[in-house]
Write an enzyme that holds these catalytic residues in place. Structure first.
Site, PDB file in Angstrom:
ATOM      1  N   TRP A 112     -49.353  67.298   1.838  1.00 10.52           N
ATOM      2  CA  TRP A 112     -49.158  67.608   0.379  1.00 10.52           C
ATOM      3  C   TRP A 112     -50.067  68.885  -0.150  1.00 10.52           C
ATOM      4  O   TRP A 112     -49.513  69.852   0.850  1.00 10.52           O
ATOM      5  CB  TRP A 112     -49.520  66.128  -0.457  1.00 10.52           C
ATOM      6  CG  TRP A 112     -51.101  65.921  -0.865  1.00 10.52           C
ATOM      7  CD1 TRP A 112     -52.013  66.066  -1.719  1.00 10.52           C
ATOM      8  CD2 TRP A 112     -51.683  64.883   0.140  1.00 10.52           C
ATOM      9  NE1 TRP A 112     -53.045  65.535  -1.241  1.00 10.52           N
ATOM     10  CE2 TRP A 112     -52.942  64.878  -0.200  1.00 10.52           C
ATOM     11  CE3 TRP A 112     -51.359  64.501   1.546  1.00 10.52           C
ATOM     12  CZ2 TRP A 112     -53.979  64.165   0.332  1.00 10.52           C
ATOM     13  CZ3 TRP A 112     -52.360  63.618   2.248  1.00 10.52           C
ATOM     14  CH2 TRP A 112     -53.621  63.574   1.707  1.00 10.52           C
ATOM     15  N   ASP A 113     -50.694  69.124  -0.868  1.00  7.79           N
ATOM     16  CA  ASP A 113     -51.191  70.511  -1.341  1.00  7.79           C
ATOM     17  C   ASP A 113     -51.356  71.155  -0.309  1.00  7.79           C
ATOM     18  O   ASP A 113     -52.047  71.191   0.733  1.00  7.79           O
ATOM     19  CB  ASP A 113     -52.625  70.216  -2.220  1.00  7.79           C
ATOM     20  CG  ASP A 113     -52.529  69.425  -3.326  1.00  7.79           C
ATOM     21  OD1 ASP A 113     -51.646  68.639  -3.779  1.00  7.79           O
ATOM     22  OD2 ASP A 113     -53.699  69.402  -3.990  1.00  7.79           O
TER      23      ASP A 113
ATOM     24  N   SER B 225     -58.314  69.878  -2.338  1.00  7.73           N
ATOM     25  CA  SER B 225     -57.900  71.170  -2.225  1.00  7.73           C
ATOM     26  C   SER B 225     -58.666  72.639  -2.642  1.00  7.73           C
ATOM     27  O   SER B 225     -60.033  72.177  -3.095  1.00  7.73           O
ATOM     28  CB  SER B 225     -56.621  71.596  -3.199  1.00  7.73           C
ATOM     29  OG  SER B 225     -55.546  70.562  -2.908  1.00  7.73           O
TER      30      SER B 225
ATOM     31  N   ARG C  12     -62.566  69.989  -9.420  1.00  9.67           N
ATOM     32  CA  ARG C  12     -62.170  70.294  -7.993  1.00  9.67           C
ATOM     33  C   ARG C  12     -61.146  71.848  -7.959  1.00  9.67           C
ATOM     34  O   ARG C  12     -61.157  72.370  -9.172  1.00  9.67           O
ATOM     35  CB  ARG C  12     -61.451  69.169  -7.494  1.00  9.67           C
ATOM     36  CG  ARG C  12     -60.029  68.745  -8.479  1.00  9.67           C
ATOM     37  CD  ARG C  12     -59.416  67.825  -7.830  1.00  9.67           C
ATOM     38  NE  ARG C  12     -58.191  67.133  -8.340  1.00  9.67           N
ATOM     39  CZ  ARG C  12     -58.428  66.134  -9.205  1.00  9.67           C
ATOM     40  NH1 ARG C  12     -59.642  65.408  -9.464  1.00  9.67           N
ATOM     41  NH2 ARG C  12     -57.734  65.685 -10.053  1.00  9.67           N
ATOM     42  N   ASP C  13     -60.717  71.985  -6.798  1.00 10.11           N
ATOM     43  CA  ASP C  13     -59.501  72.955  -6.546  1.00 10.11           C
ATOM     44  C   ASP C  13     -59.886  74.459  -6.780  1.00 10.11           C
ATOM     45  O   ASP C  13     -59.359  75.094  -7.794  1.00 10.11           O
ATOM     46  CB  ASP C  13     -58.541  72.424  -7.384  1.00 10.11           C
ATOM     47  CG  ASP C  13     -57.761  70.878  -6.947  1.00 10.11           C
ATOM     48  OD1 ASP C  13     -58.350  70.467  -6.130  1.00 10.11           O
ATOM     49  OD2 ASP C  13     -56.924  70.654  -7.753  1.00 10.11           O
TER      50      ASP C  13
ATOM     51  N   GLU D   1     -54.565  71.142 -12.703  1.00 11.49           N
ATOM     52  CA  GLU D   1     -55.102  71.122 -11.282  1.00 11.49           C
ATOM     53  C   GLU D   1     -54.728  72.439 -10.611  1.00 11.49           C
ATOM     54  O   GLU D   1     -53.749  73.057 -11.119  1.00 11.49           O
ATOM     55  CB  GLU D   1     -54.302  70.162 -10.517  1.00 11.49           C
ATOM     56  CG  GLU D   1     -54.337  68.568 -11.500  1.00 11.49           C
ATOM     57  CD  GLU D   1     -54.199  67.437 -10.494  1.00 11.49           C
ATOM     58  OE1 GLU D   1     -55.232  66.834  -9.889  1.00 11.49           O
ATOM     59  OE2 GLU D   1     -52.954  66.911 -10.526  1.00 11.49           O
TER      60      GLU D   1
HETATM   61  C1  FRU Z   1     -53.098  67.799  -6.594  1.00 12.72           C
HETATM   62  C2  FRU Z   1     -54.472  67.057  -6.462  1.00 12.72           C
HETATM   63  C3  FRU Z   1     -55.668  67.925  -6.409  1.00 12.72           C
HETATM   64  C4  FRU Z   1     -56.733  67.482  -5.408  1.00 12.72           C
HETATM   65  C5  FRU Z   1     -55.498  66.753  -4.522  1.00 12.72           C
HETATM   66  C6  FRU Z   1     -56.167  65.396  -3.918  1.00 12.72           C
HETATM   67  O1  FRU Z   1     -51.949  67.044  -5.938  1.00 12.72           O
HETATM   68  O2  FRU Z   1     -54.597  66.047  -7.129  1.00 12.72           O
HETATM   69  O3  FRU Z   1     -56.226  68.282  -7.675  1.00 12.72           O
HETATM   70  O4  FRU Z   1     -57.226  68.183  -4.736  1.00 12.72           O
HETATM   71  O5  FRU Z   1     -54.372  66.668  -5.042  1.00 12.72           O
HETATM   72  O6  FRU Z   1     -55.425  64.681  -3.064  1.00 12.72           O
HETATM   73  C1  FRU Z   2     -53.011  60.685  -9.300  1.00 10.94           C
HETATM   74  C2  FRU Z   2     -54.445  61.346  -8.928  1.00 10.94           C
HETATM   75  C3  FRU Z   2     -54.345  62.805  -8.451  1.00 10.94           C
HETATM   76  C4  FRU Z   2     -55.994  62.994  -7.956  1.00 10.94           C
HETATM   77  C5  FRU Z   2     -55.910  61.519  -7.445  1.00 10.94           C
HETATM   78  C6  FRU Z   2     -57.365  61.180  -7.540  1.00 10.94           C
HETATM   79  O1  FRU Z   2     -52.451  60.792  -7.927  1.00 10.94           O
HETATM   80  O2  FRU Z   2     -55.101  61.254 -10.257  1.00 10.94           O
HETATM   81  O3  FRU Z   2     -54.167  64.003  -9.573  1.00 10.94           O
HETATM   82  O4  FRU Z   2     -55.875  63.925  -6.981  1.00 10.94           O
HETATM   83  O5  FRU Z   2     -55.264  60.666  -8.080  1.00 10.94           O
HETATM   84  O6  FRU Z   2     -57.826  60.060  -6.750  1.00 10.94           O
END
Ligand code: FRU
Ligand code: FRU
Ligand code: FRU
Length: 495
Positions: A75-76, A164, A246-247, A339
């Site tokens: 993913w990210d 991320s 985060r991020d 995010e």
């Molecule tokens: C975005 C997100 C980021 C985080 C990651 C965690 O998709 O929510 O903010 O770092 O996914 O899986």
């Molecule tokens: C929804 C979410 C993401 C975050 C994660 C936290 O999928 O809120 O945005 O990274 O769950 O567990």
């Protein structure tokens, strides 16, 4: 320009720049975000998108290829960049970093098991001449087991995960990997024993690359904690166990040479149960017949959604010491998650892009999963939400007349793209990469875990539009997982 339904006027934003250390925080107001619903077609029927095409990502087909050849969920994802967000290849190899997880996990269980992996592929090949899945080789994990858990004072965590960030390349092949180092403290039932602990962190390594062996790293043996939420500008776990912090994304600002800044996701630092929004957070113009009152909004539950975008400044050249500055944007009573923020520069303007979910909007507001954008004259400015003052830049095909459902159970009435992509990142030239979450309709959908086709947006002042002619099929879809370098260290011709 889309036809606008009756509704409130957006707030006035001047784009005026302030000093980075100023206390001015731009507001993405409720009046602004309500422009999204004004652009939505109330007559759009079941499984049709109600949103304007210029702000909607083209449909991604359900028969997508998998970039990791079924090795991991992906993913990210972020490229290897310099201080100005240029993307690099090294010795002829393009390199990207991704959150990855074991494919034996359900895709929605991935967050507490995420680790940073990397991929590489030869540079300089046009997307249509690459293998369909983007032609990446999965290089494995960046960190050895145990390295990222060491920074936590309380070692009794149940889950330790890497979230991320961004990766910067420096002379000699040094890489500074900024990321979110996270510890969860959960019981056997998965309930939090105490709030999770997300820390913005740095690890330093070296990149090695050649044609024969591909790409590998040395270093990344230590993690330096940089920032934990402070409770003054950025909400803490004591204020709200569900806080977001985060991020990290670092960059240099031509207006302040020699300094390095970071943007990141935060929440406004109010306790969850006593948070309140103000008339400025609402942003209505005097006498607007569609305005809400502060009392109405604060009684509606909207105060649980108080996302912000933070700013920090490096205190040393090694980028190992940082200080918080006040947030550059708040979305109080608008959304809870802003995010993966990033700063993108074009024609002397500063664009702040961030991603947000449909499900994290505050009570009374709605908008698609996707990219939101704000433009101003400096890294701290009175950011103007792009596109009719709404903030919406690139949403999934969505019908706002119907409920969303969930990625694991899309609502019957949503078009097949409602959850198609997320975690978009805007690259040089307006290219946008993202990962596939769910493609399909209720009862006939496929989960993703790989990168979507790259698309392109044309950015002009406070407006943007999807380039529907982009890609070799002329449907607006570029290559799958296409993250091209626009700069090369030791280009391939020389080795
Ligand atoms: C975005 C997100 C980021 C985080 C990651 C965690 O998709 O929510 O903010 O770092 O996914 O899986
Ligand atoms: C929804 C979410 C993401 C975050 C994660 C936290 O999928 O809120 O945005 O990274 O769950 O567990
Ligand atoms: C562990 C690891 C990393 C290194 C890579 C080399 O997965 O040893 O530390 O960067 O593999 O391929």
């Amino acid at each position: 320009v889309p036809y606008l339904q009756p509704g409130p006027e957006p707030a006035v934003h001047t784009q005026k720049a302030f000093a980075p250390q100023d206390t001015f925080t731009a507001k993405w107001t409720r009046a602004d975000a309500r422009q999204i619903k004004r652009m939505s077609d109330p007559g759009a029927g079941s499984r049709q998108s109600s949103m304007p095409a210029e702000y909607t990502m083209p449909n991604v087909p359900q028969d997508f290829p998998d970039m990791s050849n079924e090795q991991v969920w992906v993913w990210d994802t972020w490229p290897l960049t310099d201080a100005n967000a240029n993307q690099y290849s090294v010795n002829g190899q393009e390199i990207i970093f991704s959150l990855v997880a074991d494919r034996n996990l359900g895709f929605d269980d991935r967050h507490v098991f995420a680790k940073i992996g990397y991929f590489y592929r030869p540079a300089g090949i046009p997307a249509n001449l690459r293998p369909t899945n983007g032609g990446w080789t999965y290089g494995g994990l960046v960190f050895d087991e145990g390295v990222t858990g060491k920074i936590f004072k309380d070692q009794s965590y149940s889950h330790q995960t890497q979230w991320s960030g961004s990766a910067r390349i420096f002379p000699g092949g040094e890489i500074k990997l900024f990321f979110t180092d996270v510890a969860f403290y959960r019981d056997a039932e998965g309930k939090d024993i105490k709030p999770y602990d997300p820390q913005i962190a740095l690890s330093v390594g070296m990149v090695h690359a050649n044609k024969k062996k591909g790409v590998w790293f040395t270093g990344f043996k230590n993690v330096i904690p940089l920032l934990s939420a402070d409770g003054t500008y950025y909400q803490t776990g004591e204020q709200n166990p569900y806080f977001n912090f985060r991020d990290p994304f670092t960059f240099e600002d031509p207006a302040h040479p020699g300094e390095t800044f970071m943007v990141f996701e935060g929440n406004s630092a109010m306790p969850r149960e006593s948070a309140v929004c103000t008339a400025k957070d609402l942003g209505y113009q005097a006498g607007d017949p569609y305005a809400e009152t502060v009392e109405q909004v604060n009684a509606s539950g909207a105060t649980y959604q108080i996302g912000n975008i933070g700013l920090a400044r490096a205190k040393n050249k090694d980028l190992t010491k940082w200080e918080f500055l006040p947030p550059i944007l708040s979305a109080n009573c608008v959304t809870d998650q802003t995010e993966r923020p990033q700063i993108y520069m074009k024609d002397g303007k500063y664009y702040l892009f961030t991603i947000s979910h449909r499900g994290t909007y505050a009570a009374g507001l709605d908008g698609p999963e996707g990219v939101y954008g704000f433009v101003g004259n400096g890294i701290r400015s009175d950011y103007q939400p792009m596109n009719q003052g709404s903030g919406l830049v690139l949403g999934n095909p969505t019908n706002l007349n119907f409920n969303a459902g969930f990625p694991y159970a899309p609502d019957y009435n949503q078009p097949l793209g409602h959850f198609q992509a997320y975690s978009h990142y805007v690259m040089p030239g307006g290219l946008v990469q993202s990962f596939i979450d769910t493609i399909g309709t209720e009862g006939n959908f496929r989960r993703g875990g790989t990168l979507a086709p790259t698309v392109k947006i044309d950015i002009e002042g406070a407006s943007s539009a999807v380039d529907h002619s982009y890609g070799s099929n002329g449907n607006g879809l570029g290559g799958w997982a296409d993250i091209p370098a626009n700069r090369n260290v030791n280009p391939v011709e020389q080795i």
